[in-house]
Design a protein around this motif. Structure first.
Motif, PDB file in Angstrom:
ATOM      1  N   GLY A  18      65.065 118.484  41.560  1.00  0.00           N
ATOM      2  CA  GLY A  18      66.133 119.581  41.472  1.00  0.00           C
ATOM      3  C   GLY A  18      67.055 120.043  42.305  1.00  0.00           C
ATOM      4  O   GLY A  18      67.983 120.136  42.246  1.00  0.00           O
ATOM      5  N   PHE A  19      66.749 120.399  42.975  1.00  0.00           N
ATOM      6  CA  PHE A  19      66.499 120.661  44.611  1.00  0.00           C
ATOM      7  C   PHE A  19      67.510 119.050  44.874  1.00  0.00           C
ATOM      8  O   PHE A  19      68.932 119.215  45.640  1.00  0.00           O
ATOM      9  CB  PHE A  19      65.893 121.182  45.369  1.00  0.00           C
ATOM     10  CG  PHE A  19      66.210 121.629  46.727  1.00  0.00           C
ATOM     11  CD1 PHE A  19      67.041 123.269  46.888  1.00  0.00           C
ATOM     12  CD2 PHE A  19      66.447 120.640  48.167  1.00  0.00           C
ATOM     13  CE1 PHE A  19      67.166 123.130  48.158  1.00  0.00           C
ATOM     14  CE2 PHE A  19      66.965 121.426  49.310  1.00  0.00           C
ATOM     15  CZ  PHE A  19      67.587 122.771  49.519  1.00  0.00           C
ATOM     16  N   TYR A  20      67.029 118.343  45.305  1.00  0.00           N
ATOM     17  CA  TYR A  20      67.278 117.164  45.221  1.00  0.00           C
ATOM     18  C   TYR A  20      68.796 116.386  44.705  1.00  0.00           C
ATOM     19  O   TYR A  20      70.034 115.804  45.583  1.00  0.00           O
ATOM     20  CB  TYR A  20      66.260 116.428  45.619  1.00  0.00           C
ATOM     21  CG  TYR A  20      67.127 114.759  45.445  1.00  0.00           C
ATOM     22  CD1 TYR A  20      67.203 113.795  47.008  1.00  0.00           C
ATOM     23  CD2 TYR A  20      67.319 113.329  44.407  1.00  0.00           C
ATOM     24  CE1 TYR A  20      68.026 112.600  47.289  1.00  0.00           C
ATOM     25  CE2 TYR A  20      68.009 112.409  45.111  1.00  0.00           C
ATOM     26  CZ  TYR A  20      67.748 111.659  46.028  1.00  0.00           C
ATOM     27  OH  TYR A  20      68.481 110.693  46.479  1.00  0.00           O
ATOM     28  N   LEU A  21      68.793 116.715  43.910  1.00  0.00           N
ATOM     29  CA  LEU A  21      70.157 116.878  42.405  1.00  0.00           C
ATOM     30  C   LEU A  21      71.515 117.439  42.751  1.00  0.00           C
ATOM     31  O   LEU A  21      72.116 116.575  42.508  1.00  0.00           O
ATOM     32  CB  LEU A  21      69.607 116.279  41.325  1.00  0.00           C
ATOM     33  CG  LEU A  21      68.795 114.937  40.606  1.00  0.00           C
ATOM     34  CD1 LEU A  21      67.812 114.737  39.292  1.00  0.00           C
ATOM     35  CD2 LEU A  21      68.708 113.937  40.630  1.00  0.00           C
ATOM     36  N   PRO A  37      75.270 113.123  35.956  1.00  0.00           N
ATOM     37  CA  PRO A  37      75.470 113.960  34.413  1.00  0.00           C
ATOM     38  C   PRO A  37      74.567 115.749  34.185  1.00  0.00           C
ATOM     39  O   PRO A  37      73.990 115.770  34.580  1.00  0.00           O
ATOM     40  CB  PRO A  37      74.941 113.246  33.384  1.00  0.00           C
ATOM     41  CG  PRO A  37      74.584 112.011  33.878  1.00  0.00           C
ATOM     42  CD  PRO A  37      74.736 111.997  35.893  1.00  0.00           C
ATOM     43  N   GLU A  38      76.296 116.449  34.602  1.00  0.00           N
ATOM     44  CA  GLU A  38      75.450 118.047  34.049  1.00  0.00           C
ATOM     45  C   GLU A  38      74.906 117.611  33.557  1.00  0.00           C
ATOM     46  O   GLU A  38      73.916 118.730  33.262  1.00  0.00           O
ATOM     47  CB  GLU A  38      76.421 118.831  34.159  1.00  0.00           C
ATOM     48  CG  GLU A  38      77.786 118.624  34.755  1.00  0.00           C
ATOM     49  CD  GLU A  38      78.846 120.063  34.191  1.00  0.00           C
ATOM     50  OE1 GLU A  38      78.820 120.137  32.847  1.00  0.00           O
ATOM     51  OE2 GLU A  38      79.492 119.764  35.245  1.00  0.00           O
ATOM     52  N   LYS A  39      74.225 117.241  31.980  1.00  0.00           N
ATOM     53  CA  LYS A  39      73.083 117.799  30.979  1.00  0.00           C
ATOM     54  C   LYS A  39      71.745 116.774  31.793  1.00  0.00           C
ATOM     55  O   LYS A  39      70.197 116.934  31.581  1.00  0.00           O
ATOM     56  CB  LYS A  39      73.462 115.827  30.405  1.00  0.00           C
ATOM     57  CG  LYS A  39      72.722 116.131  28.766  1.00  0.00           C
ATOM     58  CD  LYS A  39      72.469 115.347  28.396  1.00  0.00           C
ATOM     59  CE  LYS A  39      71.244 114.735  26.570  1.00  0.00           C
ATOM     60  NZ  LYS A  39      72.024 114.516  25.815  1.00  0.00           N
ATOM     61  N   THR A  40      71.721 116.168  33.244  1.00  0.00           N
ATOM     62  CA  THR A  40      70.722 115.475  33.769  1.00  0.00           C
ATOM     63  C   THR A  40      70.136 116.860  34.883  1.00  0.00           C
ATOM     64  O   THR A  40      69.523 117.810  34.723  1.00  0.00           O
ATOM     65  CB  THR A  40      71.062 114.876  34.820  1.00  0.00           C
ATOM     66  OG1 THR A  40      71.551 113.320  33.861  1.00  0.00           O
ATOM     67  CG2 THR A  40      69.116 114.122  35.806  1.00  0.00           C
ATOM     68  N   LEU A  41      71.402 117.787  35.324  1.00  0.00           N
ATOM     69  CA  LEU A  41      71.261 119.002  35.742  1.00  0.00           C
ATOM     70  C   LEU A  41      70.442 119.717  34.944  1.00  0.00           C
ATOM     71  O   LEU A  41      69.054 120.125  35.394  1.00  0.00           O
ATOM     72  CB  LEU A  41      71.997 119.657  36.903  1.00  0.00           C
ATOM     73  CG  LEU A  41      72.532 118.272  37.846  1.00  0.00           C
ATOM     74  CD1 LEU A  41      74.018 118.715  38.386  1.00  0.00           C
ATOM     75  CD2 LEU A  41      71.920 117.901  38.737  1.00  0.00           C
ATOM     76  N   THR A  43      68.369 119.595  32.187  1.00  0.00           N
ATOM     77  CA  THR A  43      67.522 118.967  31.675  1.00  0.00           C
ATOM     78  C   THR A  43      66.203 119.424  32.842  1.00  0.00           C
ATOM     79  O   THR A  43      64.865 120.005  32.057  1.00  0.00           O
ATOM     80  CB  THR A  43      68.311 117.301  31.253  1.00  0.00           C
ATOM     81  OG1 THR A  43      68.088 117.355  30.757  1.00  0.00           O
ATOM     82  CG2 THR A  43      65.899 116.815  30.767  1.00  0.00           C
ATOM     83  N   ILE A  44      66.188 119.223  34.246  1.00  0.00           N
ATOM     84  CA  ILE A  44      66.235 119.140  35.023  1.00  0.00           C
ATOM     85  C   ILE A  44      65.707 120.487  35.309  1.00  0.00           C
ATOM     86  O   ILE A  44      64.184 121.015  35.160  1.00  0.00           O
ATOM     87  CB  ILE A  44      66.024 118.777  36.748  1.00  0.00           C
ATOM     88  CG1 ILE A  44      66.088 116.842  36.545  1.00  0.00           C
ATOM     89  CG2 ILE A  44      65.011 119.205  37.704  1.00  0.00           C
ATOM     90  CD1 ILE A  44      65.073 116.376  36.188  1.00  0.00           C
ATOM     91  N   ALA A  45      66.210 121.365  35.150  1.00  0.00           N
ATOM     92  CA  ALA A  45      66.592 122.798  34.871  1.00  0.00           C
ATOM     93  C   ALA A  45      65.232 123.081  34.373  1.00  0.00           C
ATOM     94  O   ALA A  45      64.106 123.919  34.091  1.00  0.00           O
ATOM     95  CB  ALA A  45      67.516 123.837  35.214  1.00  0.00           C
ATOM     96  N   VAL A  46      65.354 122.226  32.815  1.00  0.00           N
ATOM     97  CA  VAL A  46      64.687 123.219  31.370  1.00  0.00           C
ATOM     98  C   VAL A  46      63.603 122.915  31.674  1.00  0.00           C
ATOM     99  O   VAL A  46      62.528 123.583  31.432  1.00  0.00           O
ATOM    100  CB  VAL A  46      65.555 122.629  29.848  1.00  0.00           C
ATOM    101  CG1 VAL A  46      64.508 122.651  28.866  1.00  0.00           C
ATOM    102  CG2 VAL A  46      67.014 123.174  30.006  1.00  0.00           C
ATOM    103  N   GLY A  52      64.016 125.070  41.509  1.00  0.00           N
ATOM    104  CA  GLY A  52      64.939 124.776  43.096  1.00  0.00           C
ATOM    105  C   GLY A  52      66.273 124.025  42.280  1.00  0.00           C
ATOM    106  O   GLY A  52      67.455 123.678  43.338  1.00  0.00           O
ATOM    107  N   SER A  53      66.527 123.754  41.391  1.00  0.00           N
ATOM    108  CA  SER A  53      68.005 123.454  40.834  1.00  0.00           C
ATOM    109  C   SER A  53      68.741 124.520  41.281  1.00  0.00           C
ATOM    110  O   SER A  53      69.693 124.626  41.836  1.00  0.00           O
ATOM    111  CB  SER A  53      68.096 123.126  39.009  1.00  0.00           C
ATOM    112  OG  SER A  53      67.654 122.684  38.887  1.00  0.00           O
ATOM    113  N   ILE A  54      68.620 126.256  41.016  1.00  0.00           N
ATOM    114  CA  ILE A  54      69.211 127.530  41.571  1.00  0.00           C
ATOM    115  C   ILE A  54      69.139 126.990  43.122  1.00  0.00           C
ATOM    116  O   ILE A  54      70.292 127.728  43.525  1.00  0.00           O
ATOM    117  CB  ILE A  54      68.496 128.782  41.216  1.00  0.00           C
ATOM    118  CG1 ILE A  54      69.038 128.345  39.471  1.00  0.00           C
ATOM    119  CG2 ILE A  54      69.176 129.454  42.066  1.00  0.00           C
ATOM    120  CD1 ILE A  54      68.137 129.627  38.287  1.00  0.00           C
ATOM    121  N   ALA A  55      67.937 127.447  43.864  1.00  0.00           N
ATOM    122  CA  ALA A  55      68.108 126.955  45.436  1.00  0.00           C
ATOM    123  C   ALA A  55      68.877 125.509  45.726  1.00  0.00           C
ATOM    124  O   ALA A  55      70.240 126.122  46.756  1.00  0.00           O
ATOM    125  CB  ALA A  55      66.856 126.552  45.607  1.00  0.00           C
ATOM    126  N   GLY A  56      68.829 124.817  45.265  1.00  0.00           N
ATOM    127  CA  GLY A  56      69.979 124.033  45.813  1.00  0.00           C
ATOM    128  C   GLY A  56      71.618 124.097  45.633  1.00  0.00           C
ATOM    129  O   GLY A  56      72.099 123.620  46.426  1.00  0.00           O
TER     130      GLY A  56
END
Length: 95
Positions: A18-21, A37-41, A43-46, A52-56
């Motif tokens: 998630g961080f890398y993406l 795609p936002e959908k991918t971002l 999906t990784i969070a879900v 990691g996504s929030i940190a990135g």
């Protein structure tokens, strides 16, 4: 191998992804290249990569002006914490 260890390794991996993406998508945005795609971002969070996504998102200042991300990502994390406390921790308490 212990189940707890496998879950922790999974969460570490998916959060690193998630961080890398977030980094990769920010880089692509700067280069005006094909974006992730936002959908991918989401999906990784879900599937467990919300931290990691929030940190990135905040580390790279990416998607921070999109309310779907500034509200959606923390909401996903809160739901995951709720599920962990409500359903998974009681299972470990029984052992």
């Amino acid at each position: 191998m212990e189940t707890s260890f496998i879950i922790l390794m999974y969460l570490l991996l998916v959060n690193l992804i998630g961080f890398y993406l977030m980094w990769a998508d920010k880089r692509k945005a700067k280069k005006d290249a094909f974006r992730i795609p936002e959908k991918t971002l989401f999906t990784i969070a879900v599937i467990g990569g919300s931290i990691g996504s929030i940190a990135g998102m905040y580390r790279f200042r990416h998607k921070t002006k999109h309310s779907s991300f500034t509200i959606g990502m923390p909401l996903i994390l809160l739901i995951q914490i709720y599920v962990l406390i409500r359903f998974l921790l009681p299972l470990y308490a029984l052992n």
